[in-house]
Design an enzyme around this catalytic site. Structure first.
Site, PDB file in Angstrom:
ATOM      1  N   GLU A 181       0.791   6.847   7.424  1.00 40.73           N
ATOM      2  CA  GLU A 181       2.120   6.394   6.981  1.00 40.73           C
ATOM      3  C   GLU A 181       2.368   6.832   5.542  1.00 40.73           C
ATOM      4  O   GLU A 181       3.463   7.288   5.197  1.00 40.73           O
ATOM      5  CB  GLU A 181       2.217   4.865   7.052  1.00 40.73           C
ATOM      6  N   ASN A 187      13.573   4.023   5.578  1.00 41.71           N
ATOM      7  CA  ASN A 187      12.590   2.998   5.954  1.00 41.71           C
ATOM      8  C   ASN A 187      11.403   3.679   6.606  1.00 41.71           C
ATOM      9  O   ASN A 187      11.557   4.694   7.288  1.00 41.71           O
ATOM     10  CB  ASN A 187      13.237   2.025   6.957  1.00 41.71           C
ATOM     11  N   ARG A 207      22.766 -14.626   4.886  1.00 38.93           N
ATOM     12  CA  ARG A 207      22.076 -13.329   4.793  1.00 38.93           C
ATOM     13  C   ARG A 207      22.859 -12.333   3.957  1.00 38.93           C
ATOM     14  O   ARG A 207      22.315 -11.656   3.079  1.00 38.93           O
ATOM     15  CB  ARG A 207      21.859 -12.769   6.200  1.00 38.93           C
ATOM     16  N   LEU A 240      18.964  -2.092  13.711  1.00 38.36           N
ATOM     17  CA  LEU A 240      17.577  -2.318  13.298  1.00 38.36           C
ATOM     18  C   LEU A 240      16.669  -1.177  13.767  1.00 38.36           C
ATOM     19  O   LEU A 240      16.575  -0.902  14.967  1.00 38.36           O
ATOM     20  CB  LEU A 240      17.069  -3.645  13.884  1.00 38.36           C
ATOM     21  N   ASP A 241      15.999  -0.537  12.824  1.00 29.57           N
ATOM     22  CA  ASP A 241      15.076   0.568  13.109  1.00 29.57           C
ATOM     23  C   ASP A 241      15.746   1.645  13.967  1.00 29.57           C
ATOM     24  O   ASP A 241      15.061   2.380  14.699  1.00 29.57           O
ATOM     25  CB  ASP A 241      13.798   0.060  13.805  1.00 29.57           C
ATOM     26  N   HIS A 252       8.560   2.964   9.444  1.00 30.46           N
ATOM     27  CA  HIS A 252       8.346   2.037  10.561  1.00 30.46           C
ATOM     28  C   HIS A 252       7.104   2.478  11.337  1.00 30.46           C
ATOM     29  O   HIS A 252       6.966   3.669  11.658  1.00 30.46           O
ATOM     30  CB  HIS A 252       9.565   2.039  11.489  1.00 30.46           C
ATOM     31  N   SER A 273       0.836  -1.213   0.000  1.00 30.80           N
ATOM     32  CA  SER A 273       0.000   0.000   0.000  1.00 30.80           C
ATOM     33  C   SER A 273       0.864   1.253   0.000  1.00 30.80           C
ATOM     34  O   SER A 273       0.481   2.282  -0.588  1.00 30.80           O
ATOM     35  CB  SER A 273      -0.977   0.007   1.178  1.00 30.80           C
ATOM     36  N   SER A 282       7.240   6.482  11.854  1.00 31.55           N
ATOM     37  CA  SER A 282       8.504   7.203  11.664  1.00 31.55           C
ATOM     38  C   SER A 282       9.104   6.844  10.309  1.00 31.55           C
ATOM     39  O   SER A 282       9.014   5.691   9.870  1.00 31.55           O
ATOM     40  CB  SER A 282       9.526   6.803  12.741  1.00 31.55           C
ATOM     41  N   ARG A 287      12.808  -7.760   6.191  1.00 33.45           N
ATOM     42  CA  ARG A 287      14.036  -8.466   6.536  1.00 33.45           C
ATOM     43  C   ARG A 287      15.061  -7.504   7.127  1.00 33.45           C
ATOM     44  O   ARG A 287      15.161  -6.355   6.706  1.00 33.45           O
ATOM     45  CB  ARG A 287      14.662  -9.111   5.288  1.00 33.45           C
TER      46      ARG A 287
HETATM   47  C1  GRF Z   1       3.669  -0.687   6.957  1.00 37.13           C
HETATM   48  O1  GRF Z   1       2.883  -0.618   8.093  1.00 37.13           O
HETATM   49  C2  GRF Z   1       5.081  -0.303   7.277  1.00 37.13           C
HETATM   50  O2  GRF Z   1       5.184   0.694   8.243  1.00 37.13           O
HETATM   51  C3  GRF Z   1       5.623  -1.586   7.824  1.00 37.13           C
HETATM   52  O3  GRF Z   1       5.066  -2.578   7.004  1.00 37.13           O
HETATM   53  C4  GRF Z   1       3.815  -2.124   6.506  1.00 37.13           C
HETATM   54  C5  GRF Z   1       3.831  -2.257   5.025  1.00 37.13           C
HETATM   55  O4  GRF Z   1       2.567  -2.070   4.470  1.00 37.13           O
HETATM   56  N1  GRF Z   1       7.066  -1.578   7.857  1.00 37.13           N
HETATM   57  P1  GRF Z   1       2.372  -2.089   2.895  1.00 37.13           P
HETATM   58  O5  GRF Z   1       2.958  -3.392   2.373  1.00 37.13           O
HETATM   59  O6  GRF Z   1       3.063  -0.891   2.326  1.00 37.13           O
HETATM   60  O7  GRF Z   1       0.893  -2.031   2.694  1.00 37.13           O
END
Ligand code: GRF
Length: 226
Positions: free
Chosen positions: A183, A116, A74, A153-154, A118, A22, A145, A100
Site C-alpha cells: 500500500e 484515498n 456529519r 463510498l470507495d 483502500h 503508517s 487501490s 469516516r
Molecule cells: C490502510 O490499510 C488503508 O488502506 C486503510 O486504512 C489503513 C491505514 O493504515 N484505509 P495506516 O493508519 O496508514 O497505518
C-alpha cells in the site's frame, strides 16, 4: 500562510488519517528523501489519539483533530475539518486510513484533488473488513487501490492498484501485514504521478499523460506504474 518557496511541482499536501499512520510515515520518508515531490503541510484527524497525529508532531507538521460529537451533524463536522485543511492551501488531499464517510457536498469541493487508499482491488470490497471478505470469497489474489474520491463510498475512479497473492494459510491479519508495505509503495507512486501532472481527473475520467485511462494502472516490482 507563508508563500511557498517550493518549486511548482512540489504538491502542497494535507493528509487525513484516523489511526496508526503508517501510510503517512511512508509519505514523509519519501518526501524527506527527495524522491516524492510533495510538501505535507498538515495532518487532520477525527481521532485526537490517532498515531498519525503523533507522527506529524514529531515531524514538526501541524496536527489538527476535531471531535465529530461536538458538531451537529456529519456535514457540519466535515465542512469544519476540511475548512481547517483548506487553511493550509493544499493542492492535494490524501485520505490515508481516514475512517469516516465524508459528506458528498464537502467531497465535491475537492473534486479531482482528493484521493484515498483502500485495501482491496476495487470495485471488490468497498467498505470495511476487506481482508476477511477476500478470504471468505477464496480469492487467489488480493490487493489495494488508490482512487479519486467522489460522493460514492470507495467508488471514485481508480488510479492504480497493486496485487498480492493470497497464501493457503493466510489470515486477515497476515494478509493485512503483507499488504501494508505494498500500500505504501502504491500510494507513493500514485501521488508521484499526480505531482508530476501525469495523472489528472478530467471531465470524463482519469487522464494519464493526456490519454483516457481504461483500466487501473498496475504497480510493478520496481515501483513504477504501468
Ligand atoms: C490502510 O490499510 C488503508 O488502506 C486503510 O486504512 C489503513 C491505514 O493504515 N484505509 P495506516 O493508519 O496508514 O497505518
Amino acid at each position: 500562510m507563508q508563500p511557498s518557496a517550493l518549486s511548482p511541482q512540489h504538491l502542497s499536501t494535507v493528509v487525513f488519517a484516523s489511526g496508526r499512520g503508517s501510510n503517512l510515515a511512508a509519505l514523509l520518508a519519501a518526501q524527506n528523501s527527495g524522491s516524492l515531490p510533495i510538501q505535507i503541510r498538515a495532518v487532520m484527524s477525527d481521532k485526537a489519539k490517532a498515531g498519525a497525529l503523533d507522527i506529524a508532531r514529531d515531524a514538526g507538521i501541524a496536527a489538527v483533530s476535531l471531535a465529530p460529537r461536538e458538531f451537529s451533524d456529519r456535514r457540519v463536522f466535515d465542512q469544519a475539518l476540511f475548512d481547517r485543511a483548506a487553511a493550509f492551501s493544499p493542492d492535494l488531499i490524501v485520505l490515508a486510513g481516514y475512517m469516516r464517510v465524508i459528506d458528498g457536498s464537502v467531497v465535491a469541493q475537492w473534486h479531482g484533488r482528493i484521493i484515498n487508499i483502500h485495501p482491496s482491488l476495487l470495485p471488490k470490497y468497498s467498505g470495511l473488513h476487506t481482508h476477511q471478505r477476500a478470504l471468505e470469497s477464496s480469492d487467489r489474489v488480493h490487493g489495494a487501490s488508490v482512487h479519486f474520491v467522489t460522493a460514492k463510498l470507495d467508488g471514485g475512479p481508480v488510479i492504480a492498484q497493486v496485487e498480492l497473492p493470497v497464501l493457503a494459510n493466510d489470515t486477515p491479519e497476515s494478509l493485512a501485514a503483507r499488504l501494508r508495505p505494498q500500500e505504501h509503495r502504491l500510494l507513493i507512486a500514485s501521488i508521484d504521478a499526480i505531482a508530476r501532472h501525469r495523472v489528472v481527473l478530467g471531465d470524463s475520467g482519469i487522464l494519464v499523460d493526456g490519454h483516457a485511462l481504461t483500466a487501473a494502472l498496475r504497480l510493478s516490482e520496481d515501483g513504477t506504474l504501468a
